[in-house]
Motif scaffolding. Structure first.
Motif, PDB file in Angstrom:
ATOM      1  N   PRO A 171       0.271  -6.819   1.875  1.00 25.50           N
ATOM      2  CA  PRO A 171       1.091  -6.539   0.676  1.00 25.50           C
ATOM      3  C   PRO A 171       1.007  -7.903   0.006  1.00 25.50           C
ATOM      4  O   PRO A 171       0.611  -9.013   0.576  1.00 25.50           O
ATOM      5  CB  PRO A 171       2.433  -6.467   1.251  1.00 25.50           C
ATOM      6  CG  PRO A 171       2.663  -6.410   2.708  1.00 25.50           C
ATOM      7  CD  PRO A 171       1.355  -6.509   3.072  1.00 25.50           C
TER       8      PRO A 171
ATOM      9  N   SER B 154       0.843  -1.006  -0.057  1.00 29.33           N
ATOM     10  CA  SER B 154      -0.103   0.013   0.089  1.00 29.33           C
ATOM     11  C   SER B 154       0.857   1.148  -0.043  1.00 29.33           C
ATOM     12  O   SER B 154       1.978   1.128   0.552  1.00 29.33           O
ATOM     13  CB  SER B 154      -1.116   0.122   1.329  1.00 29.33           C
ATOM     14  OG  SER B 154      -0.184  -0.007   2.497  1.00 29.33           O
TER      15      SER B 154
ATOM     16  N   LEU C 113      -4.680  -0.205  -2.263  1.00 26.04           N
ATOM     17  CA  LEU C 113      -4.447  -1.539  -1.782  1.00 26.04           C
ATOM     18  C   LEU C 113      -4.591  -1.774  -0.279  1.00 26.04           C
ATOM     19  O   LEU C 113      -4.224  -0.755   0.270  1.00 26.04           O
ATOM     20  CB  LEU C 113      -2.801  -1.947  -2.123  1.00 26.04           C
ATOM     21  CG  LEU C 113      -2.499  -3.311  -1.962  1.00 26.04           C
ATOM     22  CD1 LEU C 113      -3.026  -4.454  -2.912  1.00 26.04           C
ATOM     23  CD2 LEU C 113      -0.823  -3.829  -2.166  1.00 26.04           C
ATOM     24  N   GLY C 114      -5.115  -2.863   0.221  1.00 28.48           N
ATOM     25  CA  GLY C 114      -5.213  -2.967   1.531  1.00 28.48           C
ATOM     26  C   GLY C 114      -4.147  -3.263   2.314  1.00 28.48           C
ATOM     27  O   GLY C 114      -3.105  -2.973   1.956  1.00 28.48           O
ATOM     28  N   PRO C 115      -4.394  -3.308   3.527  1.00 31.19           N
ATOM     29  CA  PRO C 115      -3.340  -3.416   4.384  1.00 31.19           C
ATOM     30  C   PRO C 115      -2.320  -4.639   4.262  1.00 31.19           C
ATOM     31  O   PRO C 115      -0.961  -4.527   4.646  1.00 31.19           O
ATOM     32  CB  PRO C 115      -4.091  -3.682   5.769  1.00 31.19           C
ATOM     33  CG  PRO C 115      -5.203  -4.405   5.713  1.00 31.19           C
ATOM     34  CD  PRO C 115      -5.410  -3.942   4.116  1.00 31.19           C
TER      35      PRO C 115
ATOM     36  N   GLY D 179       0.568   3.847  -9.584  1.00 28.75           N
ATOM     37  CA  GLY D 179       1.258   3.746  -8.296  1.00 28.75           C
ATOM     38  C   GLY D 179       2.333   4.351  -8.408  1.00 28.75           C
ATOM     39  O   GLY D 179       2.879   4.957  -9.393  1.00 28.75           O
TER      40      GLY D 179
ATOM     41  N   SER E 290       0.258   3.904   1.425  1.00 31.70           N
ATOM     42  CA  SER E 290       0.326   4.353   3.006  1.00 31.70           C
ATOM     43  C   SER E 290       1.539   3.776   3.641  1.00 31.70           C
ATOM     44  O   SER E 290       2.470   4.199   4.509  1.00 31.70           O
ATOM     45  CB  SER E 290      -1.018   4.447   3.631  1.00 31.70           C
ATOM     46  OG  SER E 290      -1.446   2.932   3.947  1.00 31.70           O
TER      47      SER E 290
END
Length: 162
Positions: free
Chosen positions: A135, A79, A131-133, A105, A81
């Protein structure tokens, strides 16, 4: 007022029963997690999780993460973040084709360590904003390993660890 101690006893019994169920579930979940991932010498076995996916514990630049093994992904993705939290500098913009369509991205370089002894330094990964938490561990890493999938188990032969 004579009912209060009896009511208090009932509430206490229910709270203790609930706590017992909670602790039993936590112990069961911990045991399930341990049997889903096993390392024996140079062999790593990952059993399919309850969500239908394979998970490989590891780190990105020292931060513990649980990688989602994605044999359909060309490259590894994290992600945006998480990339920012880890201080990974962007190396340029990239457009990626995902199951949800085309997304933009950033390319980042990351040091990846997987439990069982796999280490990739300065891996070029894609940091995606939506993208979620978890990888995604793609074929850029998996393609360099000997592995097979059979009966809900991914087996990696990493060679003799000695």
């Amino acid at each position: 007022m004579s009912e209060m101690p009896h009511t208090l006893k009932i509430v206490t019994v229910w709270l203790l029963a609930g706590l017992g169920v909670f602790l039993a579930f936590q112990a069961w979940e911990r045991q399930q997690q341990q049997t889903r991932f096993q390392v024996d010498g140079g062999i790593v076995e990952i059993r399919r999780g309850p969500d239908g996916h394979y998970h490989w514990p590891g780190t990105i630049n020292g931060r513990a993460v649980d990688f989602l093994v994605d044999t359909g992904a060309t490259g590894t993705a994290i992600s945006l973040s998480l990339a920012r939290e880890l201080g990974l500098d962007g190396r340029g913009e990239v457009r990626s084709h995902t199951a949800g369509g085309v997304v933009t991205g950033e390319l980042v370089d990351a040091d990846i360590t997987l439990r069982g002894g796999v280490r990739v330094e300065r891996l070029r990964a894609v940091a995606l904003p939506a993208l979620g938490p978890q990888p995604l561990l793609g074929m850029d890493v998996l393609g360099k390993l000997r592995w097979q999938q059979r009966d809900g188990v991914l087996t990696f032969d990493l060679g003799d660890p000695r």
